[in-house]
Design a protein around this motif. Structure first.
Motif, PDB file in Angstrom:
ATOM      1  N   VAL A   1       0.837  -1.203   0.000  1.00  0.00           N
ATOM      2  CA  VAL A   1       0.000   0.000   0.000  1.00  0.00           C
ATOM      3  C   VAL A   1       0.874   1.256   0.000  1.00  0.00           C
ATOM      4  N   TRP A   2       1.941   1.237   0.786  1.00  0.00           N
ATOM      5  CA  TRP A   2       2.830   2.392   0.856  1.00  0.00           C
ATOM      6  C   TRP A   2       3.553   2.612  -0.476  1.00  0.00           C
ATOM      7  N   MET A   3       4.021   1.541  -1.101  1.00  0.00           N
ATOM      8  CA  MET A   3       4.744   1.678  -2.364  1.00  0.00           C
ATOM      9  C   MET A   3       3.848   2.146  -3.501  1.00  0.00           C
ATOM     10  N   LEU A   4       2.544   1.850  -3.411  1.00  0.00           N
ATOM     11  CA  LEU A   4       1.626   2.221  -4.486  1.00  0.00           C
ATOM     12  C   LEU A   4       0.949   3.565  -4.252  1.00  0.00           C
ATOM     13  N   LEU A   5       1.439   4.319  -3.275  1.00  0.00           N
ATOM     14  CA  LEU A   5       0.913   5.679  -3.081  1.00  0.00           C
ATOM     15  C   LEU A   5       1.249   6.534  -4.302  1.00  0.00           C
ATOM     16  N   PRO A   6       0.500   7.614  -4.514  1.00  0.00           N
ATOM     17  CA  PRO A   6       0.764   8.458  -5.695  1.00  0.00           C
ATOM     18  C   PRO A   6       2.182   9.016  -5.707  1.00  0.00           C
ATOM     19  N   ARG A   7       2.640   9.333  -6.892  1.00  0.00           N
ATOM     20  CA  ARG A   7       3.963   9.930  -7.045  1.00  0.00           C
ATOM     21  C   ARG A   7       4.041  11.235  -6.247  1.00  0.00           C
ATOM     22  N   GLY A   8       5.183  11.421  -5.613  1.00  0.00           N
ATOM     23  CA  GLY A   8       5.360  12.611  -4.798  1.00  0.00           C
ATOM     24  C   GLY A   8       5.389  12.314  -3.319  1.00  0.00           C
ATOM     25  N   PHE A   9       4.778  11.186  -2.918  1.00  0.00           N
ATOM     26  CA  PHE A   9       4.871  10.804  -1.514  1.00  0.00           C
ATOM     27  C   PHE A   9       6.310  10.401  -1.216  1.00  0.00           C
ATOM     28  N   PRO A  10       6.844  10.831  -0.078  1.00  0.00           N
ATOM     29  CA  PRO A  10       8.262  10.576   0.193  1.00  0.00           C
ATOM     30  C   PRO A  10       8.516   9.124   0.590  1.00  0.00           C
ATOM     31  N   LEU A  11       9.702   8.655   0.223  1.00  0.00           N
ATOM     32  CA  LEU A  11      10.247   7.378   0.702  1.00  0.00           C
ATOM     33  C   LEU A  11       9.314   6.202   0.412  1.00  0.00           C
ATOM     34  N   ARG A  12       8.719   6.176  -0.765  1.00  0.00           N
ATOM     35  CA  ARG A  12       7.819   5.062  -1.089  1.00  0.00           C
ATOM     36  C   ARG A  12       8.558   3.730  -1.138  1.00  0.00           C
ATOM     37  N   LEU A  13       9.815   3.760  -1.559  1.00  0.00           N
ATOM     38  CA  LEU A  13      10.564   2.510  -1.671  1.00  0.00           C
ATOM     39  C   LEU A  13      10.847   1.871  -0.316  1.00  0.00           C
ATOM     40  N   LEU A  14      10.687   2.631   0.767  1.00  0.00           N
ATOM     41  CA  LEU A  14      10.876   2.037   2.085  1.00  0.00           C
ATOM     42  C   LEU A  14       9.829   0.960   2.375  1.00  0.00           C
ATOM     43  N   GLY A  15       8.743   0.964   1.582  1.00  0.00           N
ATOM     44  CA  GLY A  15       7.758  -0.107   1.743  1.00  0.00           C
ATOM     45  C   GLY A  15       8.349  -1.481   1.494  1.00  0.00           C
ATOM     46  N   LEU A  16       9.443  -1.537   0.713  1.00  0.00           N
ATOM     47  CA  LEU A  16      10.107  -2.820   0.468  1.00  0.00           C
ATOM     48  C   LEU A  16      10.645  -3.434   1.750  1.00  0.00           C
ATOM     49  N   LEU A  17      11.007  -2.590   2.725  1.00  0.00           N
ATOM     50  CA  LEU A  17      11.528  -3.119   3.981  1.00  0.00           C
ATOM     51  C   LEU A  17      10.490  -3.991   4.691  1.00  0.00           C
ATOM     52  N   LEU A  18       9.218  -3.637   4.512  1.00  0.00           N
ATOM     53  CA  LEU A  18       8.163  -4.418   5.165  1.00  0.00           C
ATOM     54  C   LEU A  18       7.967  -5.778   4.490  1.00  0.00           C
ATOM     55  N   TRP A  19       8.596  -5.980   3.339  1.00  0.00           N
ATOM     56  CA  TRP A  19       8.540  -7.277   2.663  1.00  0.00           C
ATOM     57  C   TRP A  19       9.586  -8.259   3.186  1.00  0.00           C
ATOM     58  N   LEU A  20      10.569  -7.758   3.909  1.00  0.00           N
ATOM     59  CA  LEU A  20      11.689  -8.619   4.306  1.00  0.00           C
ATOM     60  C   LEU A  20      11.261  -9.832   5.133  1.00  0.00           C
ATOM     61  N   PRO A  21      10.349  -9.693   6.131  1.00  0.00           N
ATOM     62  CA  PRO A  21       9.936 -10.903   6.870  1.00  0.00           C
ATOM     63  C   PRO A  21       9.246 -11.940   5.988  1.00  0.00           C
ATOM     64  N   LEU A  22       8.610 -11.466   4.893  1.00  0.00           N
ATOM     65  CA  LEU A  22       7.951 -12.399   3.979  1.00  0.00           C
ATOM     66  C   LEU A  22       8.974 -13.117   3.107  1.00  0.00           C
ATOM     67  N   LEU A  23       9.946 -12.378   2.615  1.00  0.00           N
ATOM     68  CA  LEU A  23      10.930 -12.954   1.697  1.00  0.00           C
ATOM     69  C   LEU A  23      11.998 -13.756   2.416  1.00  0.00           C
ATOM     70  N   PHE A  24      12.257 -13.425   3.662  1.00  0.00           N
ATOM     71  CA  PHE A  24      13.293 -14.125   4.431  1.00  0.00           C
ATOM     72  C   PHE A  24      12.704 -14.564   5.767  1.00  0.00           C
ATOM     73  N   PRO A  25      11.810 -15.558   5.728  1.00  0.00           N
ATOM     74  CA  PRO A  25      11.107 -15.955   6.958  1.00  0.00           C
ATOM     75  C   PRO A  25      12.044 -16.660   7.936  1.00  0.00           C
ATOM     76  N   LEU A  26      11.706 -16.536   9.201  1.00  0.00           N
ATOM     77  CA  LEU A  26      12.435 -17.267  10.233  1.00  0.00           C
ATOM     78  C   LEU A  26      12.050 -18.739  10.160  1.00  0.00           C
ATOM     79  N   ARG A  27      13.031 -19.604  10.152  1.00  0.00           N
ATOM     80  CA  ARG A  27      12.775 -21.035  10.038  1.00  0.00           C
ATOM     81  C   ARG A  27      12.890 -21.710  11.391  1.00  0.00           C
ATOM     82  N   ASP A  28      12.077 -22.729  11.553  1.00  0.00           N
ATOM     83  CA  ASP A  28      12.112 -23.535  12.771  1.00  0.00           C
ATOM     84  C   ASP A  28      13.305 -24.486  12.662  1.00  0.00           C
ATOM     85  N   ALA A  29      14.424 -24.064  13.201  1.00  0.00           N
ATOM     86  CA  ALA A  29      15.672 -24.803  13.003  1.00  0.00           C
ATOM     87  C   ALA A  29      15.665 -26.118  13.784  1.00  0.00           C
ATOM     88  N   ILE A  30      16.328 -27.114  13.208  1.00  0.00           N
ATOM     89  CA  ILE A  30      16.529 -28.411  13.858  1.00  0.00           C
ATOM     90  C   ILE A  30      17.997 -28.507  14.243  1.00  0.00           C
TER      91      ILE A  30
END
Length: 781
Positions: free
Chosen positions: A485-514
């Motif tokens: 939602v943050w990345m798709l805000l209209p042009r001119g909103f500041p720091l829209r690319l920071l929305g990618l940081l909120l993707w990090l837990p999805l792309l690099f999930p914590l694993r239940d280590a053995i």
């Protein structure tokens, strides 16, 4: 209003997360909550906030109560447990297009009359009529819209239960299927002479006629099944390989009756009628062209949904379109998001179980993404840029949901959809529908589909066509959606690319280590069959792959999705114990979809399953290896066993023992008395903590001497619910109870997990812990 409607929908969603339906006495709280409606509007902000919050909570409670009432009524229609396996004589109508496969014909049967005294009256059941064993050629015997008198044996709705797996029981609940079973051939099924057809029978018969005309016109055209799917909603007519290519390229939503198709046909009909209406001044004076177009769009959507069998996804889209048409009927333009929320409310009011469907979330999510990047912007992009923006927004918004639901996303989906959406929605589907009136147009639609299908097939074979990730947590998905939602805000909103940081837990999930020296065994619920995933700190081994079915197999439907959701993207090794379908049926799908280091097996050397399989060899006593401090040993069969022509298939089973020096797991496949005697004579047996019962608990296995030698603390029976073999046998259960072993069954427990640590072994069952109210307690068969 929007907040209250959202609260109502959240109440419905909350009910679907419950393990049991709430008692009726809780409804007395509703009058108490309704007292907030009599509170006067306050001037102070805090008091007004409290009042609005109270109203929202009341709406949530009303949604919860509404869904509970609907669920209680729907569950009351189900087949009672004590009527399972009992002959019941029914009269009814075949309400859907029958699906024929190698075993028989499966169809939905709307019950009109129950002839068996005192038998329960069910509204709708799903039945299979098996082909005669002696027949060499099978001709369809059951046709949509026909009325039959049948004697059937049924069981309650039941499905396998695994993390992130398909919930068949929820699917049947939403479609009001009260039981499933098969048709008895004694007494002989009787087709009843034609009477005044019900509307359901007439629609089903019409769809059957249209489908037959499609296949007769197109003959052996490769994509005739796709045309049938687009016209009458017969998705099962699409060949498996084609459907796989559509899925890998992310266009599978286009090749069935989806919300997009219903919407496109409605939009096309509305545009045509409105354009013609404007050229008819007298008619335009009585009814504005815009309203005429909206009425035509709603009627076109209704007609298409009926032709497609009025399936649940089409119903949801129809309800949504009707609400939107009513919202836009007046001269005042409604707020787009308000109209969307009203449509959401209407859909869930009619179908509270829609929140359980992936299509529900994907449909409303796509529309919300389109509205977010299209409405309320100061400057409008050109058409090309607007199309790219919308396509990118939908892809980005749905990616977290796809990873949560299916653990994979098609990387080439944006490009594939950019080509397929206009081609399928604006050319192929209209031509296919017009073919009902002008059959030669079906050839044009099939030709275009063949051209598109060739490109999609090539694209699906690309190495990076699909990416898979472990199933994310719900909070990680919500963070990624917030970032979107943050990345798709209209042009001119500041720091829209920071929305990618909120993707990090999805792309690099914590694993239940053995930990090293520890291992985990997941006994996957594949019904009547076996599949066990064994993991150490850095390795993964799959022991058996479940059964093959007439149109798919457990490997593709259950095992591979479970492995992906668990974060297993590759197998270090695969063991297929022997040549029985319920153990080896999913092997080819597993090898196709997951990189696999090697294969050990107990299959015949000439087995077709081994064609083109590298690094495959027979399992033999004495083979052993160590992974991360965990020892794996093959205890049977001996090397000379494969030369024995009189040896039973079950006694070729690869017997595997896994041990970390303190606790051990023993898996014997379908090994019978001979296998167990060979193990006893070899002197290799010792007490184990967990035993996977041989041959699913059959009386041919688990002899008294073997039970005494192994002394398991836990015994697992892998079996299908109410399986026709009677597994596990009561005598076998009694032997294990005699040594105080704890017995677990996959039909009542679902996926069963064992964690082997240093001090102890921990066991858990998926179904009891994650049970929902529509899942019956099958702890007692």
């Amino acid at each position: 209003m929007r907040l209250n409607l959202i609260a109502f929908c959240l109440g419905i969603w909350l009910l679907q997360q419950q393990a049991t339906l709430p008692p009726v006495r809780w409804l007395w709280l509703l009058p108490l909550l309704m007292s907030v409606l009599w509170l006067p509007a306050a001037s102070r902000r805090l008091a007004e906030f409290a009042r609005r919050l109270g109203v929202a909570l009341l709406c949530a409670a009303l949604g919860f109560a509404w869904a509970a009432w609907r669920a209680d009524a729907r569950l009351a229609e189900r087949l009672p447990m004590h009527w399972q396996g009992v002959d019941i004589e029914l009269v009814g109508v075949i309400a859907d297009l029958p699906h024929a496969n190698a075993r028989g014909e499966r169809f939905v049967f709307d019950v009109e009359q129950v002839l068996t005294p005192n038998a329960p009256l069910m509204q709708r059941v799903q039945l299979t009529r098996y082909w005669p064993r002696e027949a060499a050629h099978f001709e369809p015997r059951m046709r949509a819209g026909e009325r039959w008198q049948l004697t059937v044996r049924m069981k309650m709705p039941y499905g396998t239960s695994n993390p992130h797996g398909f919930d068949l029981e929820a699917w049947m609940l939403e479609r009001r299927i009260n039981a499933s079973g098969y048709v008895r051939e004694t007494p002989t099924p009787q087709k009843i002479a034609a009477q005044a057809p019900t509307h359901t029978a007439w629609i089903a018969a019409t769809r059957a006629v249209v489908r037959e005309r499609i296949f007769a016109t197109l003959n052996a055209a490769p994509y005739a099944g796709v045309i049938a799917a687009l016209v009458v909603g017969d998705q099962r007519s699409i060949p498996h390989d084609q459907w796989r290519a559509f899925t890998r390229t992310g266009v599978n939503h286009l090749l069935s009756i989806s919300g997009l198709h219903v919407t496109m046909i409605a939009a096309l009909a509305g545009w045509l009628v409105a354009s013609v209406w404007r050229r008819l001044p007298r008619h335009a004076e009585r009814l504005p062209a815009r309203q005429a177009g909206l009425a035509a769009a709603a009627l076109a959507a209704l007609g298409y949904a009926l032709l497609a069998g009025f399936q649940v996804p089409a119903q949801r889209t129809l309800f949504m379109l009707i609400v939107l048409a009513l919202a836009f009927w007046g001269r005042r333009e409604p707020r787009p998001f308000t109209a969307l929320i009203v449509a959401l409310f209407a859909v869930l009011l009619i179908d509270p179980w829609a929140v359980l469907s992936a299509g529900f979330w994907l449909s409303f999510g796509a529309i919300a993404a389109i509205l977010w990047v299209s409405f309320g912007r100061i400057t409008l992009p050109n058409k090309l840029r607007g199309w790219v923006t919308v396509q990118g927004a939908v892809t980005l918004a749905l990616a977290p949901v796809l990873l949560l639901l299916f653990q994979q996303v098609s990387l080439i989906s944006p490009l594939a959809n950019a080509v397929a959406i206009p081609l399928v929605s604006w050319l192929i589907t209209p031509l296919a529908l017009l073919g009902v009136l002008i059959p030669p147009l079906w050839h044009a639609a099939a030709w275009l589909m063949a051209w598109l299908g060739a490109g999609l097939s090539w694209a699906s074979s690309l190495p990076l066509a699909v990416t898979s990730l472990p199933a994310p947590d719900a909070w990680a998905t919500m963070l990624a959606l917030t970032g979107t939602v943050w990345m798709l805000l209209p042009r001119g909103f500041p720091l829209r690319l920071l929305g990618l940081l909120l993707w990090l837990p999805l792309l690099f999930p914590l694993r239940d280590a053995i930990a090293p020296d520890h291992f985990r065994a997941d006994v996957i619920d594949v019904g009547q069959g076996t599949a066990v995933l064994i993991r150490t700190a850095n390795r993964a081994l799959l022991y058996d792959t479940g059964a093959a079915f007439a149109d798919s197999d457990s490997g593709e439907r259950i095992v591979v999705p479970f492995l992906r959701a668990s974060g297993v993207g590759a197998l270090s090794g695969l063991i297929v114990t022997h040549d029985d379908n319920d153990h080896s049926g999913g092997m080819r799908s597993v090898l196709r979809d997951l990189p696999t280091g090697w294969l050990l097996h107990g299959l015949p050397a000439a087995s077709p399953l081994l064609e083109g399989v590298p690094a495959a060899r027979h399992c033999m006593r004495g083979q052993r290896w160590t992974w991360d401090g965990v020892l794996f040993e093959i205890l049977n069969p001996v090397s000379t066993a494969y030369a024995e022509t009189e040896r039973r298939d079950n006694d070729y089973s690869c017997v595997l023992r896994v041990s970390n020096g303190r606790h051990s797991l023993l898996l014997t496949g379908d090994g019978e008395r001979r296998t167990e005697l060979e193990l006893l004579e070899s002197g290799q047996l010792a007490p184990v903590r967990v035993l996977l019962a041989g041959h699913h608990g059959s009386l041919t296995s688990s002899i008294a001497e073997f039970v005494a030698a192994t002394q398991p603390e836990w015994v697992v029976f892998t079996q299908g619910y109410r399986n026709r073999y009677g597994h596990p046998h009561p005598q076998v259960e009694a032997r294990f109870r005699g040594i105080d072993a704890r017995l677990l069954r996959s039909d009542s427990g679902g996926m069963i997990r064992f964690d082997f640590g240093e001090a102890r072994v921990e066991a858990s069952q998926y179904r009891p812990v994650h049970r929902r109210y529509w899942q019956a307690d099958f702890s007692q068969p």
